[in-house]
Write an enzyme that holds these catalytic residues in place. Structure first.
Site, PDB file in Angstrom:
ATOM      1  N   GLY A   1       0.032   4.359  -0.531  1.00  0.00           N
ATOM      2  CA  GLY A   1      -0.761   5.584  -0.405  1.00  0.00           C
ATOM      3  C   GLY A   1      -0.088   6.532   0.576  1.00  0.00           C
TER       4      GLY A   1
ATOM      5  CG  HIS B   1      -7.540   2.281  15.769  1.00  0.00           C
ATOM      6  ND1 HIS B   1      -7.063   3.384  16.406  1.00  0.00           N
ATOM      7  CD2 HIS B   1      -7.402   2.530  14.447  1.00  0.00           C
ATOM      8  CE1 HIS B   1      -6.655   4.271  15.508  1.00  0.00           C
ATOM      9  NE2 HIS B   1      -6.857   3.775  14.314  1.00  0.00           N
TER      10      HIS B   1
ATOM     11  N   GLY C   1       0.865  -1.181   0.000  1.00  0.00           N
ATOM     12  CA  GLY C   1       0.000   0.000   0.000  1.00  0.00           C
ATOM     13  C   GLY C   1       0.899   1.227   0.000  1.00  0.00           C
TER      14      GLY C   1
HETATM   15  N1  APR Z   1      -2.955  -4.458  -3.124  1.00  0.00           N
HETATM   16  C1  APR Z   1      -2.053  -3.462  -2.971  1.00  0.00           C
HETATM   17  N2  APR Z   1      -2.394  -2.171  -2.748  1.00  0.00           N
HETATM   18  C2  APR Z   1      -3.694  -1.878  -2.711  1.00  0.00           C
HETATM   19  C3  APR Z   1      -4.701  -2.870  -2.853  1.00  0.00           C
HETATM   20  C4  APR Z   1      -4.277  -4.211  -3.067  1.00  0.00           C
HETATM   21  N3  APR Z   1      -5.150  -5.199  -3.229  1.00  0.00           N
HETATM   22  N4  APR Z   1      -5.898  -2.267  -2.767  1.00  0.00           N
HETATM   23  C5  APR Z   1      -5.682  -0.959  -2.542  1.00  0.00           C
HETATM   24  N5  APR Z   1      -4.347  -0.712  -2.515  1.00  0.00           N
HETATM   25  C6  APR Z   1      -3.646   0.552  -2.342  1.00  0.00           C
HETATM   26  C7  APR Z   1      -4.272   1.725  -3.112  1.00  0.00           C
HETATM   27  O1  APR Z   1      -3.918   1.682  -4.492  1.00  0.00           O
HETATM   28  C8  APR Z   1      -3.679   2.932  -2.387  1.00  0.00           C
HETATM   29  O2  APR Z   1      -2.504   3.411  -3.000  1.00  0.00           O
HETATM   30  O3  APR Z   1      -3.704   0.987  -0.991  1.00  0.00           O
HETATM   31  C9  APR Z   1      -3.359   2.381  -0.974  1.00  0.00           C
HETATM   32  C10 APR Z   1      -4.119   3.071   0.124  1.00  0.00           C
HETATM   33  O4  APR Z   1      -3.673   4.375   0.197  1.00  0.00           O
HETATM   34  P1  APR Z   1      -4.578   5.637   0.595  1.00  0.00           P
HETATM   35  O5  APR Z   1      -5.864   5.547  -0.124  1.00  0.00           O
HETATM   36  O6  APR Z   1      -3.727   6.862   0.467  1.00  0.00           O
HETATM   37  O7  APR Z   1      -4.911   5.350   2.131  1.00  0.00           O
HETATM   38  P2  APR Z   1      -4.016   5.692   3.420  1.00  0.00           P
HETATM   39  O8  APR Z   1      -4.395   7.028   3.920  1.00  0.00           O
HETATM   40  O9  APR Z   1      -2.602   5.412   3.132  1.00  0.00           O
HETATM   41  O10 APR Z   1      -4.606   4.623   4.448  1.00  0.00           O
HETATM   42  C11 APR Z   1      -4.505   3.230   4.213  1.00  0.00           C
HETATM   43  O11 APR Z   1      -4.416   2.681   6.545  1.00  0.00           O
HETATM   44  O12 APR Z   1      -4.653   4.103   8.345  1.00  0.00           O
HETATM   45  C12 APR Z   1      -5.286   3.150   7.535  1.00  0.00           C
HETATM   46  O13 APR Z   1      -7.638   3.776   7.561  1.00  0.00           O
HETATM   47  C13 APR Z   1      -6.468   3.736   6.790  1.00  0.00           C
HETATM   48  O14 APR Z   1      -7.293   1.634   5.986  1.00  0.00           O
HETATM   49  C14 APR Z   1      -6.577   2.803   5.629  1.00  0.00           C
HETATM   50  C15 APR Z   1      -5.117   2.440   5.348  1.00  0.00           C
END
Ligand code: APR
Length: 308
Positions: free
Chosen positions: A10, A174, A8
């Protein structure tokens, strides 16, 4: 150098990668279904390191072979709750993502320690436990460090002191049923310093800590504080510091809870969770902790449907 993979790329994943690389805790691999995005962020972070003086490598992509033989895998892939989406829908989507990510990570690194970050956190930690079949020592949910840091921040604000003068601990779930406790300012019970009204306000603010940030950011959620909390966990494990940190772990009778992941203080070292620490709770906190366990258990029951 050990390898630390972050699934991930993000907001939280990228900031975590940057902190881990800066602190030279290991070589970093950033994976995302958006492979180019992960590669691009990894390149950007790698190019900050000559300036920051860190010799570690940071690479990214969508191929799990890059994660081969990782020591730690951080799961931070998933979606945030969107307007109109029910909790149940969020749980379903993220449980399926976390199931898939767990399976792929285990294929390439059978001995990893998982740090779980995707929300709803306690239920997702359970999904990783169930899908990986790993002993509970190697699945650690990140929540308590973040919530405790928020509590310290708000107590410091109420008391008009700097955060280093404040100690605090948040256990339980949480979410709404978190259990803020053991608050001290300059070594004295916080309530004696700031009084019960300000104490109530600080507790309310912690419960609302994540939501307040979502409200301000509008299209994203907190990332800097969560990433700092993850880095703290990674550091305690890779350097075998054996710090006592509040984390979500699978309980087998401790704190009167069986078969669910919930926030308690644990010793984090090179084997993962090396001990579960007992803290004394007031009768009221104990009641709140049980309520938290019940609500997590409900979510786990729902999650079970999506991980078969
Ligand atoms: N495999 C790999 N990456 C994935 C998949 C998957 N199957 N599905 C989604 N992603 C990636 C998305 O492409 C995105 O880049 O996960 C990333 C999530 O990033 P953001 O949307 O920026 O979310 P973020 O703020 O980083 O939070 C991620 O952590 O704190 C927790 O509640 C929050 O559940 C959330 C997670």
């Amino acid at each position: 150098m050990v390898k630390i993979s972050i699934i991930g790329a993000g907001a939280v994943g990228a900031q975590t990668a940057s902190l881990i690389a800066q602190r030279q805790l290991g070589d970093v691999v950033l994976i995302d279904i958006l492979g180019d995005m992960a590669k691009g962020k990894a390149l950007d972070i790698a190019q900050s390191l000559p300036i920051l003086g860190s010799p570690v490598s940071v690479i990214g992509g969508d191929n799990y072979t890059l994660t081969k033989n990782s020591a730690i895998v951080v799961i931070v892939a998933g979606i945030a709750r969107k307007p109109g989406m029910t909790r149940e829908q969020l749980l379903e989507t993220n449980a399926k993502i976390v199931r898939e990510v767990t399976k792929k990570a285990v294929e390439h690194s059978p001995n990893i320690i998982f740090i779980v970050v995707t929300n709803p956190l306690d239920a997702m930690s359970y999904v990783v436990k169930k899908v990986s079949g790993f002993p509970r020592e190697r699945i650690i949910g990140m929540a308590g460090i973040l919530d405790s840091a928020r509590f310290r921040y708000f107590l410091a604000q109420e008391a008009g002191v700097t955060v280093d003068k404040v100690e605090a601990l948040v256990l339980g779930s949480h979410g709404e049923e978190m259990v803020p406790m053991l608050a001290k300012i300059k070594g004295k019970p916080a309530i004696d310093i700031i009084g019960s009204e300000k104490m109530k306000k600080a507790v309310e603010k912690v419960r609302n800590g994540g939501a307040e940030i979502v409200h301000l950011l509008k299209t994203a959620s907190a990332s800097f504080a969560p990433a700092a909390a993850i880095a703290e966990m990674v550091e305690s494990i890779t350097k075998d510091q054996k710090k006592i940190l509040p984390c979500s772990v699978f309980l087998e009778g401790e704190y009167g809870v069986n078969g669910c992941c919930i926030g308690v203080p644990v010793v984090l070292g090179k084997k993962g969770v090396e001990n579960i620490v007992d803290v004394e709770m007031t009768a009221e906190d104990e009641k709140k902790f049980k309520l938290a366990a019940n609500s997590i258990r409900e979510m786990i029951d729902h999650a079970e449907k999506y991980i078969k």
